[in-house]
Design a protein around this motif. Structure first.
Motif, mmCIF file in Angstrom:
data_model
loop_
_atom_site.group_PDB
_atom_site.id
_atom_site.type_symbol
_atom_site.label_atom_id
_atom_site.label_comp_id
_atom_site.label_asym_id
_atom_site.label_seq_id
_atom_site.Cartn_x
_atom_site.Cartn_y
_atom_site.Cartn_z
ATOM 1 N N ALA A 84 0.840 -1.039 0.229
ATOM 2 C CA ALA A 84 -0.129 -0.153 0.425
ATOM 3 C C ALA A 84 0.857 1.270 -0.653
ATOM 4 O O ALA A 84 0.451 2.366 -0.615
ATOM 5 C CB ALA A 84 -0.713 0.063 0.740
ATOM 6 N N VAL A 85 2.217 1.248 0.634
ATOM 7 C CA VAL A 85 2.983 2.393 0.606
ATOM 8 C C VAL A 85 3.942 2.673 -0.467
ATOM 9 O O VAL A 85 3.464 3.775 -0.807
ATOM 10 C CB VAL A 85 4.392 2.033 1.779
ATOM 11 C CG1 VAL A 85 4.943 3.500 1.459
ATOM 12 C CG2 VAL A 85 3.086 2.629 2.856
ATOM 13 N N LEU A 86 3.980 1.690 -2.005
ATOM 14 C CA LEU A 86 4.579 1.768 -2.313
ATOM 15 C C LEU A 86 3.493 2.660 -3.969
ATOM 16 O O LEU A 86 3.674 2.932 -4.325
ATOM 17 C CB LEU A 86 4.562 0.203 -3.563
ATOM 18 C CG LEU A 86 5.112 0.430 -4.612
ATOM 19 C CD1 LEU A 86 6.069 0.862 -5.565
ATOM 20 C CD2 LEU A 86 5.142 -1.408 -5.369
ATOM 21 N N TYR A 87 1.961 1.381 -3.411
ATOM 22 C CA TYR A 87 1.029 2.584 -4.318
ATOM 23 C C TYR A 87 0.582 3.848 -3.684
ATOM 24 O O TYR A 87 -0.141 4.679 -4.702
ATOM 25 C CB TYR A 87 -0.745 1.736 -4.612
ATOM 26 C CG TYR A 87 -1.258 2.604 -4.872
ATOM 27 C CD1 TYR A 87 -1.390 2.399 -6.317
ATOM 28 C CD2 TYR A 87 -2.580 3.241 -4.399
ATOM 29 C CE1 TYR A 87 -2.897 2.493 -7.227
ATOM 30 C CE2 TYR A 87 -3.611 3.771 -5.494
ATOM 31 C CZ TYR A 87 -3.767 3.440 -6.545
ATOM 32 O OH TYR A 87 -4.450 3.886 -7.236
ATOM 33 N N LEU A 88 0.575 4.576 -2.678
ATOM 34 C CA LEU A 88 1.122 5.565 -2.280
ATOM 35 C C LEU A 88 2.227 6.780 -2.927
ATOM 36 O O LEU A 88 1.898 7.505 -3.722
ATOM 37 C CB LEU A 88 1.264 5.940 -0.739
ATOM 38 C CG LEU A 88 -0.320 5.733 0.163
ATOM 39 C CD1 LEU A 88 0.314 5.543 1.439
ATOM 40 C CD2 LEU A 88 -1.112 7.012 0.124
ATOM 41 N N ALA A 89 3.149 6.355 -2.845
ATOM 42 C CA ALA A 89 4.101 6.928 -3.602
ATOM 43 C C ALA A 89 4.429 6.891 -5.320
ATOM 44 O O ALA A 89 4.077 8.402 -5.803
ATOM 45 C CB ALA A 89 5.521 5.834 -3.236
ATOM 46 N N GLU A 90 3.396 6.037 -5.669
ATOM 47 C CA GLU A 90 2.945 6.286 -6.709
ATOM 48 C C GLU A 90 2.065 6.769 -7.425
ATOM 49 O O GLU A 90 1.731 8.001 -8.156
ATOM 50 C CB GLU A 90 2.890 4.516 -7.658
ATOM 51 C CG GLU A 90 3.538 3.779 -7.823
ATOM 52 C CD GLU A 90 2.852 2.813 -8.455
ATOM 53 O OE1 GLU A 90 3.549 1.510 -8.422
ATOM 54 O OE2 GLU A 90 1.795 2.337 -7.513
ATOM 55 N N LEU A 91 0.490 7.647 -6.534
ATOM 56 C CA LEU A 91 0.279 8.412 -6.084
ATOM 57 C C LEU A 91 0.917 9.947 -6.122
ATOM 58 O O LEU A 91 0.074 10.766 -6.592
ATOM 59 C CB LEU A 91 -0.887 8.529 -5.434
ATOM 60 C CG LEU A 91 -2.007 7.268 -5.772
ATOM 61 C CD1 LEU A 91 -3.235 6.787 -4.334
ATOM 62 C CD2 LEU A 91 -2.966 7.342 -6.758
ATOM 63 N N SER A 92 1.788 9.350 -5.297
ATOM 64 C CA SER A 92 1.976 10.581 -4.429
ATOM 65 C C SER A 92 2.588 11.993 -6.221
ATOM 66 O O SER A 92 2.545 12.696 -6.621
ATOM 67 C CB SER A 92 4.052 10.664 -4.153
ATOM 68 O OG SER A 92 4.564 11.740 -3.918
#
Length: 288
Positions: A84-92
């Motif tokens: 989920a943290v990877l996806y947050l980074a991608e959204l960032s």
């Protein structure tokens, strides 16, 4: 500035809300989501909300923090703390917001030798070598952010405690009312991190437009036994404390013997302030 806060019902999340509402209401528009209100593993829902809200900053206080539970529920811990943290980074990257993410002293090996080698604690660049699954998933989450977006702050904390949620200080206060004697571990060394000081320093890092990884904890090096003894002394509570080794309390996950974080890097940032653990404890006990 529009700030979106994830994990708003936890220790850090509630501290963020308190401090922003008390002193930054005119500067920061805060949108909060508890883990029940927005599960960070539900990617489509998270993406839709972010695109609708268009935040300038996203603060991720959501995590799988049950250290022993992570040993049994490995897929879930990795899903929350890494995937989920990877996806947050991608959204960032895609939506151009700064990501503030919290990590842990448990990314380090915490050996007895390290305590002698690094009396002031681990620097941010010391090689990670987690000894339990929780630490491993948190380290993988850190790496996912670093490899995906430059616009981030990764904040490592240790022995977290504050006014809200569950923590060692509140547990000791409760047990001190219920028991006359307590056994407390005396072979794990570190320093408590106070949530108020974390948020204040993070706001300063935001103001300074800083990026990268920073350690935030308090000055000093103590054991859990030292910490408990100080809590009862400040409160005037009479409890007979027995210092014991870690093997008196077997756990599923291995704990580091040494987890002090070096704060030299953040102390070099203008207007940052790292407090002594005794000062932090006295203030927290007044608040409680």
């Amino acid at each position: 500035m529009k700030v979106l806060l994830l994990g708003a019902s936890g220790q850090l999340g509630r501290e963020w809300q308190r401090i922003i509402e008390a002193g930054y209401g005119d500067e920061i528009e805060l949108i909060t989501y508890t883990s029940d209100g927005l599960d960070i593993t539900h990617y489509r829902e998270m993406s839709d909300k972010f695109r609708n809200q268009k935040p300038d900053v996203v603060i991720n206080c959501a995590a799988y923090t049950d250290v022993d539970g992570a040993e049994e529920h490995r897929k879930l811990a990795r899903k929350v703390n890494t995937e989920a943290v990877l996806y947050l980074a991608e959204l960032s990257n895609e939506l151009d917001f700064k990501l503030i993410h919290y990590s842990t002293d448990y990314v380090f090996p915490g050996t007895k030798l390290n305590r002698r080698e690094f009396p002031e604690g681990y620097h941010e660049t010391y090689p990670a070598e987690p000894i339990n699954w929780y630490g491993k998933t948190k380290w993988e989450g850190e790496q996912a952010i670093r490899q995906t977006t430059e616009n981030h702050l990764i904040i490592r904390v240790s022995w977290l405690c504050g006014q809200f949620g569950s923590n060692f200080v509140k547990t000791m206060l409760k047990l001190g009312q219920e028991r006359d004697e307590l056994q407390i571990v005396n072979d794990q060394w570190g320093s408590p991190t106070f949530t108020e000081n974390v948020v204040q320093n993070c706001l300063n890092l935001l103001n300074q437009e800083a990026n990268g990884t920073y350690h935030i904890t308090s000055e000093g090096l103590i054991t859990w036994y030292d910490f408990a003894k100080a809590i009862f002394k400040v409160c005037g509570t009479k409890v007979n404390l027995e210092a014991v080794d870690s093997n008196a309390f077997p756990t599923k996950a291995k704990r580091p013997y040494f987890s002090k974080l070096n704060t030299q890097k953040i102390e070099g940032i203008e207007d940052s302030r790292i407090i002594n653990w005794q000062e932090g404890l006295r203030k927290l006990l007044r608040q409680l």
